[in-house]
Enzyme design. Sequence first.
Site, PDB file in Angstrom:
ATOM      1  CB  SER A   1       4.840  -7.531   5.730  1.00  0.00           C
ATOM      2  OG  SER A   1       3.898  -8.402   5.487  1.00  0.00           O
TER       3      SER A   1
ATOM      4  CG  PHE B   1      -0.242   0.416   2.661  1.00  0.00           C
ATOM      5  CD1 PHE B   1      -0.078   1.781   2.755  1.00  0.00           C
ATOM      6  CD2 PHE B   1       0.336  -0.446   3.402  1.00  0.00           C
ATOM      7  CE1 PHE B   1       0.503   2.423   3.837  1.00  0.00           C
ATOM      8  CE2 PHE B   1       0.981  -0.098   4.411  1.00  0.00           C
ATOM      9  CZ  PHE B   1       1.148   1.285   4.669  1.00  0.00           C
TER      10      PHE B   1
ATOM     11  CB  CYS C   1      10.598  -0.172   2.416  1.00  0.00           C
ATOM     12  SG  CYS C   1      11.305   0.365   0.960  1.00  0.00           S
TER      13      CYS C   1
ATOM     14  CD  GLU D   1      -5.683  -6.026   0.540  1.00  0.00           C
ATOM     15  OE1 GLU D   1      -4.589  -5.684  -0.046  1.00  0.00           O
ATOM     16  OE2 GLU D   1      -5.561  -6.830   1.474  1.00  0.00           O
ATOM     17  NE  ARG D   2      -4.238  -2.126   4.350  1.00  0.00           N
ATOM     18  CZ  ARG D   2      -5.376  -3.259   4.778  1.00  0.00           C
ATOM     19  NH1 ARG D   2      -6.686  -3.103   4.502  1.00  0.00           N
ATOM     20  NH2 ARG D   2      -5.025  -4.369   5.516  1.00  0.00           N
TER      21      ARG D   2
ATOM     22  CD  GLU E   1       8.779  -2.594   7.845  1.00  0.00           C
ATOM     23  OE1 GLU E   1       7.980  -3.608   7.651  1.00  0.00           O
ATOM     24  OE2 GLU E   1       9.197  -1.966   7.110  1.00  0.00           O
TER      25      GLU E   1
HETATM   26  P1  NAD Z   1       1.510  -6.662   3.163  1.00  0.00           P
HETATM   27  O1  NAD Z   1       2.667  -7.687   3.418  1.00  0.00           O
HETATM   28  O2  NAD Z   1       0.419  -6.546   4.186  1.00  0.00           O
HETATM   29  O3  NAD Z   1       0.686  -6.651   1.927  1.00  0.00           O
HETATM   30  C1  NAD Z   1       1.436  -6.757   0.444  1.00  0.00           C
HETATM   31  C2  NAD Z   1       0.394  -7.475  -0.541  1.00  0.00           C
HETATM   32  O4  NAD Z   1       0.348  -8.748  -0.023  1.00  0.00           O
HETATM   33  C3  NAD Z   1      -0.935  -6.791  -0.788  1.00  0.00           C
HETATM   34  O5  NAD Z   1      -1.054  -6.589  -2.128  1.00  0.00           O
HETATM   35  C4  NAD Z   1      -1.707  -7.564   0.095  1.00  0.00           C
HETATM   36  O6  NAD Z   1      -3.069  -7.756  -0.456  1.00  0.00           O
HETATM   37  C5  NAD Z   1      -0.982  -8.887   0.116  1.00  0.00           C
HETATM   38  N1  NAD Z   1      -1.138 -10.052   0.978  1.00  0.00           N
HETATM   39  C6  NAD Z   1      -1.210  -9.570   2.364  1.00  0.00           C
HETATM   40  N2  NAD Z   1      -1.459 -10.748   2.970  1.00  0.00           N
HETATM   41  C7  NAD Z   1      -1.548 -11.791   2.112  1.00  0.00           C
HETATM   42  C8  NAD Z   1      -1.519 -13.334   2.398  1.00  0.00           C
HETATM   43  N3  NAD Z   1      -1.874 -13.841   3.520  1.00  0.00           N
HETATM   44  N4  NAD Z   1      -1.467 -13.945   1.189  1.00  0.00           N
HETATM   45  C9  NAD Z   1      -1.250 -13.377   0.032  1.00  0.00           C
HETATM   46  N5  NAD Z   1      -1.142 -12.143  -0.186  1.00  0.00           N
HETATM   47  C10 NAD Z   1      -1.408 -11.457   0.859  1.00  0.00           C
HETATM   48  O7  NAD Z   1       2.345  -5.275   3.370  1.00  0.00           O
HETATM   49  P2  NAD Z   1       1.760  -3.795   3.230  1.00  0.00           P
HETATM   50  O8  NAD Z   1       1.396  -3.633   4.718  1.00  0.00           O
HETATM   51  O9  NAD Z   1       0.755  -3.551   2.116  1.00  0.00           O
HETATM   52  O10 NAD Z   1       2.932  -2.857   2.997  1.00  0.00           O
HETATM   53  C11 NAD Z   1       4.088  -2.502   3.865  1.00  0.00           C
HETATM   54  C12 NAD Z   1       5.126  -3.311   3.703  1.00  0.00           C
HETATM   55  O11 NAD Z   1       6.006  -3.396   2.603  1.00  0.00           O
HETATM   56  C13 NAD Z   1       6.222  -2.938   4.766  1.00  0.00           C
HETATM   57  O12 NAD Z   1       6.653  -4.119   5.567  1.00  0.00           O
HETATM   58  C14 NAD Z   1       7.336  -2.117   4.088  1.00  0.00           C
HETATM   59  O13 NAD Z   1       8.439  -2.195   4.736  1.00  0.00           O
HETATM   60  C15 NAD Z   1       7.322  -3.135   2.757  1.00  0.00           C
HETATM   61  N6  NAD Z   1       7.765  -2.494   1.636  1.00  0.00           N
HETATM   62  C16 NAD Z   1       9.003  -2.956   1.231  1.00  0.00           C
HETATM   63  C17 NAD Z   1       9.856  -2.501   0.212  1.00  0.00           C
HETATM   64  C18 NAD Z   1      10.985  -2.997  -0.419  1.00  0.00           C
HETATM   65  O14 NAD Z   1      11.644  -2.657  -1.440  1.00  0.00           O
HETATM   66  N7  NAD Z   1      11.759  -3.741   0.106  1.00  0.00           N
HETATM   67  C19 NAD Z   1       8.931  -1.381  -0.493  1.00  0.00           C
HETATM   68  C20 NAD Z   1       7.745  -0.992  -0.028  1.00  0.00           C
HETATM   69  C21 NAD Z   1       7.268  -1.596   1.027  1.00  0.00           C
END
Ligand code: NAD
Length: 499
Positions: A226, A149, A281, A176-177, A384
Amino acid sequence: MHELTHFIDGKMTPGTSGRFSDVFNPATGEVQSKLPMASADETTNVINRAAEAQGNWGATNPQKRGRVMMAMVGLMNRDMDKLAEALSREHGKTLPDAKGDLQRGLEVIEYCIGAPQMLKGEFTDSAGPGIDMYSMRQPLGVVAAIMPFNFPAMMPLWHVGPALACGNAVILKPSERDPSVPLMLAELFVEAGLPEGVFQVVNGDKEAVDTLLDSEIIQGVSFVGSTPIAQYIYSRACANGKRAQCFGGAKNHLIVMPDADMDQAADALVGAGFGAAGERCMAVSVAVPVGEETADRLIDALVPRIEKLKVGPYTDGDDVDFGPVVTREAKERILGLINKGVEQGAELVVDNRDFSLQGYENGFFVGPHLFDRVTPDMDIYRTEIFGPVLSTVRAGSYEEALGLAMNHEYGNGTAIFTRDGDAARDFASRINIGMVGINVPIPVPLAYHTFGGWKKSMFGDLNQHGPDSFKFYSRTKTVTSRWPSGIKEGGEFNFKAMD
Ligand code: NAD
């Protein structure tokens, strides 16, 4: 209630599963739209449609694909204000931040204009008698991008751009957010000349994601989000024989040496710690001053700066420093961790736990917080937080500071502030972290370099954007050809007469 859609075969397409997720305006706390959650059948249909569209696109010459990217740059610039407004309304970040989100995505699309150059193969003339050898880069086929998101424009563009430039069809599963900007970008790609069906957007949750991961048609999976989900997606995609790159969470340390310019370090920490409400991130969430005196000076410099920060909705204009966090659950989680930090003995030097904004009492606002005397065993250090919370861990020496960053499970980004070139050089060389800043707090590499962390911040081996992305989204085929010599004596070719 406004109902959002998927984007299938070049058109906004309503969902049919009957399942929806609420999309909030984080500043007001109100639901502003409903997002359809794709069923496994809907997702499978989209995968099949993408596979049909990919063949012609993959066969299109790379220069034509580059021209679509060029047109996309123009269209994004034309619609920049509209896109930024839609982004801020769902994410909560300020308008300048939203434009930054779009701009950093746009830069990768600009990089993709160079597809013909990036996809040029290699050639060895006369590898043996009459033998030439050449390698070419071909698309994978259909690939999936599952995105977070926090950068709803930048993250999808970092993946969709290079994947398309390499000749793949892409299925994007946005967060989805805040799904509206990804949908708008898909529409712009079609306006830019992308054939329908080559870029599909499927909105959904685990059901859609698992369908993508298990599909035999999907050849490559890019994930950003994440760490626990990154690990899950990486193992399931790999178990199904797919190429995968999965980028996870972070806990970025900024080391302040005794000789650092303290004003510069404090400004950097405030920008990198609290910008976008800490939902980056590459946010700096841990300050590590070296020596007690440095620590005291740093805290003295940070407190007045943090107390001056203005928190508000994006509609309040450019003097707002950061907006709300993305959901009510995120706000509660962040406040829970702050309370835990206090219980576990950290000193909460700037405490805004009772922060509330007049007129926006239901919004998901969290004020800025500064902790001092945090220790590595505390939850606020290990986790985090992904919110406007900066933790200070006092280190007795440079080696201790370096060891803290080295021993943390995450390895996305880090920085050192010092005037000593030798210390900076030692730090850059020894640290086990993917992106390093020297007197630069958020060392985000530009589009033509690559972006990626180490340790639990990344699963896979090829990074995002830059040359790695063209490698990830294409595969090498190497051809060895032999044409037996037909040269006759006297240098004449011995062409056989055609019957
Ligand atoms: P998230 O892991 O909750 O969701 C990411 C995606 O995964 C979304 O599209 C979500 O719908 C999907 N998802 C969530 N749970 C799932 C499951 N159980 N099974 C399958 N798909 C699932 O992450 P978020 O809250 O949207 O984003 C924040 C995180 O992203 C932070 O940890 C941040 O550090 C990380 N991030 C990392 C980078 C990088 O390049 N390393 C860049 C941006 C964000």
